[in-house]
Design a protein around this motif. Structure first.
Motif, PDB file in Angstrom:
ATOM      1  N   TYR C 129     -19.264  27.700   6.160  1.00 55.85           N
ATOM      2  CA  TYR C 129     -20.017  28.005   4.928  1.00 55.85           C
ATOM      3  C   TYR C 129     -21.526  28.109   5.113  1.00 55.85           C
ATOM      4  O   TYR C 129     -22.257  28.201   4.116  1.00 55.85           O
ATOM      5  N   ASN C 130     -21.996  28.054   6.339  1.00 54.49           N
ATOM      6  CA  ASN C 130     -23.458  28.127   6.484  1.00 54.49           C
ATOM      7  C   ASN C 130     -23.851  28.456   7.916  1.00 54.49           C
ATOM      8  O   ASN C 130     -23.004  28.513   8.810  1.00 54.49           O
ATOM      9  N   SER C 206     -15.477  21.749   9.043  1.00 53.70           N
ATOM     10  CA  SER C 206     -16.577  20.909   8.585  1.00 53.70           C
ATOM     11  C   SER C 206     -17.852  21.169   9.368  1.00 53.70           C
ATOM     12  O   SER C 206     -17.826  21.453  10.558  1.00 53.70           O
ATOM     13  N   CYS C 207     -18.975  21.071   8.647  1.00 54.64           N
ATOM     14  CA  CYS C 207     -20.285  21.076   9.282  1.00 54.64           C
ATOM     15  C   CYS C 207     -21.086  19.968   8.609  1.00 54.64           C
ATOM     16  O   CYS C 207     -21.858  20.226   7.678  1.00 54.64           O
ATOM     17  N   PRO C 208     -20.842  18.722   9.015  1.00 52.23           N
ATOM     18  CA  PRO C 208     -21.466  17.607   8.289  1.00 52.23           C
ATOM     19  C   PRO C 208     -22.990  17.646   8.369  1.00 52.23           C
ATOM     20  O   PRO C 208     -23.662  17.355   7.378  1.00 52.23           O
ATOM     21  N   THR C 209     -23.526  18.041   9.498  1.00 52.84           N
ATOM     22  CA  THR C 209     -24.961  17.899   9.723  1.00 52.84           C
ATOM     23  C   THR C 209     -25.801  18.783   8.814  1.00 52.84           C
ATOM     24  O   THR C 209     -26.788  18.346   8.248  1.00 52.84           O
ATOM     25  N   THR C 210     -25.411  20.051   8.689  1.00 54.00           N
ATOM     26  CA  THR C 210     -26.279  20.935   7.920  1.00 54.00           C
ATOM     27  C   THR C 210     -25.688  21.405   6.597  1.00 54.00           C
ATOM     28  O   THR C 210     -26.416  21.817   5.717  1.00 54.00           O
ATOM     29  N   TYR C 211     -24.370  21.370   6.456  1.00 54.83           N
ATOM     30  CA  TYR C 211     -23.802  21.790   5.160  1.00 54.83           C
ATOM     31  C   TYR C 211     -23.302  20.591   4.360  1.00 54.83           C
ATOM     32  O   TYR C 211     -23.669  20.410   3.195  1.00 54.83           O
TER      33      TYR C 211
END
Lengths: 375, 86, 275, 185
Positions: C129-130, C206-211
């Motif tokens: 998503y980003n 998942s992209c925990p750090t930036t999204y």
């Protein structure tokens, strides 16, 4: 075999003769006939033609095809060359043999799509970002479109670098006699292949500037990246030392071979006091002007550049003292003139045209008289 | 076919292998283990994360391999123990 | 007791001298790659003829970790590069691994045209998503109202439904899973690898750090738990009905599986004809 | 000796092909140096079309036609556009039914090329009739050369028609050249 070919058709036939079996391109005037002819010819010789969705895709596709083991080419004009630049850089960084034909038209922007320009000289050299070196050749006749296309492929394979064939609209559309030598008389160069086991192979380690190339499916499991990479091919994107070594080699493999790559036609230069410097179709007008001036006693000669890049620095440095005056004739506002000036270390005269036509011999003759007589 | 029923009733069993220093402590294997056989260990690995360890009753692992698939670090895998009838 | 090990049975597929990879803790990319390794292990793929092509971005780094011929190209151009590679050497099984921004924003045009031509390749898009690598900007799949560094008040753009795009462009195989659906993802990867033509798998990851941390899911685990709660498997539905919205169901499954001649098959026929 | 020739007319008359055939005949079959350059691009679609040929015994440096020794005009528009370029003492060749001459012309040769083509059943071969006429009148290219070049440029089933068209034009040209029809002013 004698054929009557336009420069574009001669170029396409030269590519086939050189062993090109993959063409990806996007239609753009005045290069389109090259794509059309490749579409006709490649399926006849077991090759692949694909019309891509744009020039970015075309350039990326020929890089992929080259790593797939084929000799590959695209053809375009200035606006398309602009779009290809990022992947020309990828080609330089990943040392991917391929040929990019740029049939120059007048710019900037859409400019004069159907008429000549010669103003992509610097774009060919500096178009992509970062430091790199590239080879660019420039033909003056349909015969040379054939010959220099073959040479472009050979140099691309030998040096593992994208080679740009800087044609121009005039040479691309004029038709003339083209002599096609028998197959066995045409010199073809193939890329160097690794001779060691996969476990011992370092895909970007070069003993003589150019590393051997293992393509996809050959069992070497090569990693190829546009990131700064070590000899193993692994990204080392935070190491100035690796960058230093890699980029120096990428540039030096061309720079240090300038003399070998040099290809200049000298005409009436033995006792010349004034030298015309030109390339492409324009050089033909220059030759006519030199002939006329010689008849009238002017000691004038022509230096025609068939290899544009790397620039013949050493050659010009050497003749700088013997030749009193230089006049550069080009269909741009002084791109080659800057290079000549840089090398000879004195003021160089320029006879430019902004595009749309080449110089007429009488214009050049007039300029010769002016400069020669110090007016 | 009668033997089939008998054998299937015996639950399979898996041996859990962990490459501790690869773990980045995301917790996927622990959270989504269908048998809940994993937990966070107290020890730190070389990168400062807590790699997983088996909870007390390790016999509950059925060797389904979910942890092996879901681990983003290739840090855990399962070996299915041979299903013997003894 | 768990057993401490030094190596993993699937290490043979990896350039282990480059592991650990650069991806953050809790990032779904490693999971997707792991599923891919398992899919390779369970398929009959000749590794010598497997080539991986990536673009730029976090997912773009996949190529560098697989111990096969692998090409890390320019931003957005993985598919045309892969097109050239595949056509020049038809023996190759070509897999493009890249992110949503790379494949559908800067490279969107190439995606639809490769699908239209039915180039024989598998495209695996990890959709987080980003733009992760550049620090979390909005991308072509960022859901409406989601917060990113370039949509600090919430995204005002409608996102692509990637499976719908793929199907409409002519892909012969289209599936979507999340990084939690590891088994089904692995099976889809096997199916796609063994199918001729342009096959497409979207993996929501998942992209925990930036999204995630800007959207109330600060860890990878939070996101994976969200997938567990929201995912609904609907095989065979029209992918146009599988849009993704914040808080809505995430519809996953295999949506398209059809037969169609590939570019190189048609070209081969043409060559026979003109001989 | 450098000779410049300009073929001109309107789009659809096969003007570009005329130039190509003429130059190829000279270069390949007469063993001379010859260059053909088409007028190109949007300007070539509709309106005045032209194609250019330079023939020479020596190396041809400058490839373009600037002052034609021969201008072939197959439309009024082309005639009006290009006639002022004609070299002093140059030859103008026209399709007499399509071009009305204004005053002050020098040497002119006239042929009803389109009418002859129509009499053969195909208006489209007017350009080949004209090529035959051009060959006989100017003698810049040999008959054998132009014939070979024409025949290799057309599909097999049209060879006969084109040969006939070429010959009709050529015969007409010979008569004009010999002054029998007295049309060469």
């Amino acid at each position: 075999m004698i054929k009557f070919y336009s420069g574009n058709i001669a170029c396409a036939e030269g590519a086939i003769a050189a062993g090109c079996r993959f063409f990806a391109g996007y239609p753009i005037t005045p290069s389109t006939e090259i794509a059309e002819h490749m579409a006709l010819r490649l399926p006849q010789v077991g090759g692949i033609f694909i019309q891509m969705e744009d020039e970015l895709a075309s350039m990326a596709a020929i890089l992929g095809a080259s790593w797939g083991g084929m000799k590959a080419m695209t053809a375009t004009s200035g606006p398309g060359l602009s779009l290809m630049q990022e992947n020309i850089g990828l080609g330089a960084m990943t040392e991917t043999p391929c040929v990019v034909v740029d049939v120059q038209r007048a710019g900037p922007s859409t400019g004069m799509p159907t008429l000549i320009g010669q103003a992509d000289v610097m774009q060919a050299r500096w178009g992509s970002h970062g430091d790199y070196e590239i080879i660019a050749l420039s033909p003056s006749s349909p015969q040379e479109c054939f010959d220099l296309t073959i040479k472009s492929f050979n140099l691309a394979e030998e040096y593992r670098v994208p080679v740009i064939l800087l044609m121009d609209e005039s040479v691309s559309h004029m038709s003339e006699k083209v002599i096609i030598p028998p197959k066995e008389k045409i010199k073809i160069v193939e890329r160097k292949k690794p001779k060691v086991k996969p476990s011992e192979y370092l895909p970007f380690k070069a003993d003589d500037y150019v590393p051997p190339m293992a393509c996809a499916g050959e069992g070497y499991a090569v990693h190829v990246t546009g990131l700064t990479h070590d000899e193993k091919g692994y990204p080392q994107a935070t190491s100035p030392e690796v960058q230093e070594k890699l980029v120096r080699r990428l540039c030096d493999k061309i720079r240090k071979n300038e003399r070998k790559l040099r290809d200049i036609e000298e005409f009436e230069m033995e006792d010349a006091k004034l030298a015309i410097v030109s390339f492409g179709t324009t050089a033909r007008s220059c030759k006519a002007a030199v002939k006329r001036a010689r008849k009238r006693g002017y000691k004038v000669g022509l230096i025609r550049l068939r290899t544009i890049w790397p620039f013949a620095d050493e050659y010009f440095e050497k003749i700088a003292n013997e030749i009193k005056q230089f006049v550069v004739v080009e269909v741009n506002y002084g791109q080659i003139k800057l290079e000549v000036e840089r090398c000879v270390g004195k003021k160089v005269h320029l006879l430019p045209k902004m595009g749309g036509e080449i110089h007429k011999p009488e214009e050049i003759y007039k300029k010769i008289k002016e400069v020669y007589n110090g007016n | 076919m009668k033997y089939w029923v008998k054998e299937e009733l015996k639950p399979p069993h898996g041996k859990v292998y962990i490459i501790k220093d690869r773990c980045k402590g995301c917790g996927f294997c622990i959270d989504f283990c269908p048998q809940q056989v994993l937990q966070e260990s107290e020890e730190f690995n070389a990168k400062g994360y807590h790699p997983p360890k088996l909870v007390e009753n390790e016999k509950k692992c059925i060797g389904c391999g979910f942890c092996s698939l879901v681990c983003p670090e290739f840090a855990i895998y399962i070996e299915k123990e041979e299903e013997k009838n003894d | 007791m768990e057993i401490e090990a030094e190596t993993h049975p699937l290490d043979k597929y990896l350039r282990t001298d480059r592991i650990p990879h650069i991806w953050c803790p809790g990032c779904g990319l490693g999971t997707v790659l792991n599923c891919f390794l398992h899919a390779l292990e369970e398929s009959d793929i000749d590794l010598k003829n497997l080539a991986i092509v990536s673009g730029i971005g976090c997912t773009g780094r996949v190529a560098g970790y697989l111990n096969v011929d692998s090409y890390h190209t320019t931003h957005g151009r993985a598919i045309p590069f892969a097109t050239g590679l595949k056509l020049a050497n038809p023996k190759l099984k070509v897999v493009v691994f890249s992110g949503d921004g790379d494949l559908f924003a800067i490279g969107g045009n190439h995606f639809i045209h490769a699908a239209r031509r039915n180039i024989d390749m598998t495209v695996i898009c990890v959709n987080n998503y980003n733009y992760g690598m550049t620090g979390g900007q909005l991308g072509p799949t960022t859901p409406l109202e989601a917060k990113t560094t370039t949509s600090p008040y919430g995204n005002v753009e409608h996102p692509f439904n990637l499976c719908h795009v793929a199907a409409a462009s002519g892909a012969v195989y289209v599936a979507r899973w999340t990084a939690l659906h590891v088994r089904r993802l692995k099976e889809s990867m096997k199916e796609a690898l063994n199918k001729k033509g342009f096959t497409f798998i979207e993996v929501i990851a998942s992209c925990p750090t930036t999204y995630g941390r800007r959207n109330k899911m600060p860890t990878g685990l939070d996101t994976m738990r969200y997938y567990k709660e929201k995912s609904v498997i609907k095989h065979g539905i029209d992918p146009s009905e599988a849009d993704i919205e914040i808080g809505g169901d995430i519809i996953v499954g295999k949506f398209v599986d059809i037969e169609k001649p590939t570019f190189d098959e048609i070209l081969k026929k043409l060559e026979e004809k003109i001989k | 000796m450098r000779k410049e020739i300009k073929f001109s007319g309107f789009g659809g008359q096969g003007i570009v092909l005329m130039g190509n055939i003429a130059a190829r005949a000279s270069a390949i079959y007469d063993g001379k140096n010859a260059i053909f350059t088409p007028s190109y691009g949007p300007e070539a679609r509709g309106g005045a079309a032209s194609s250019n040929v330079v023939i020479s015994d020596d190396e041809i440096d400058y490839p373009y036609v600037t002052e034609p020794d021969v201008l072939v005009a197959m439309s009024q528009e082309a005639y009006e556009k290009y006639a002022p370029m004609l070299k002093d003492g140059g030859l103008l060749i026209i399709d007499e039914d399509l071009v009305k001459l204004k005053n002050g012309e020098g040497k002119v040769a006239k042929v009803p090329a389109t009418k002859i083509a129509e009499s053969l059943g195909k208006r489209i071969v007017a350009n080949i009739v004209m090529l035959g006429f051009f060959t006989a009148v100017t003698k810049l290219i040999s008959y054998e050369a132009i014939k070979k070049a024409v025949l290799e440029s057309v599909p097999p089933k049209f060879k006969e028609l084109n040969e006939e068209a070429l010959d009709k034009g050529y015969e007409r040209g010979k008569k004009v050249k010999d002054g029998k029809n007295g049309k060469m002013a």
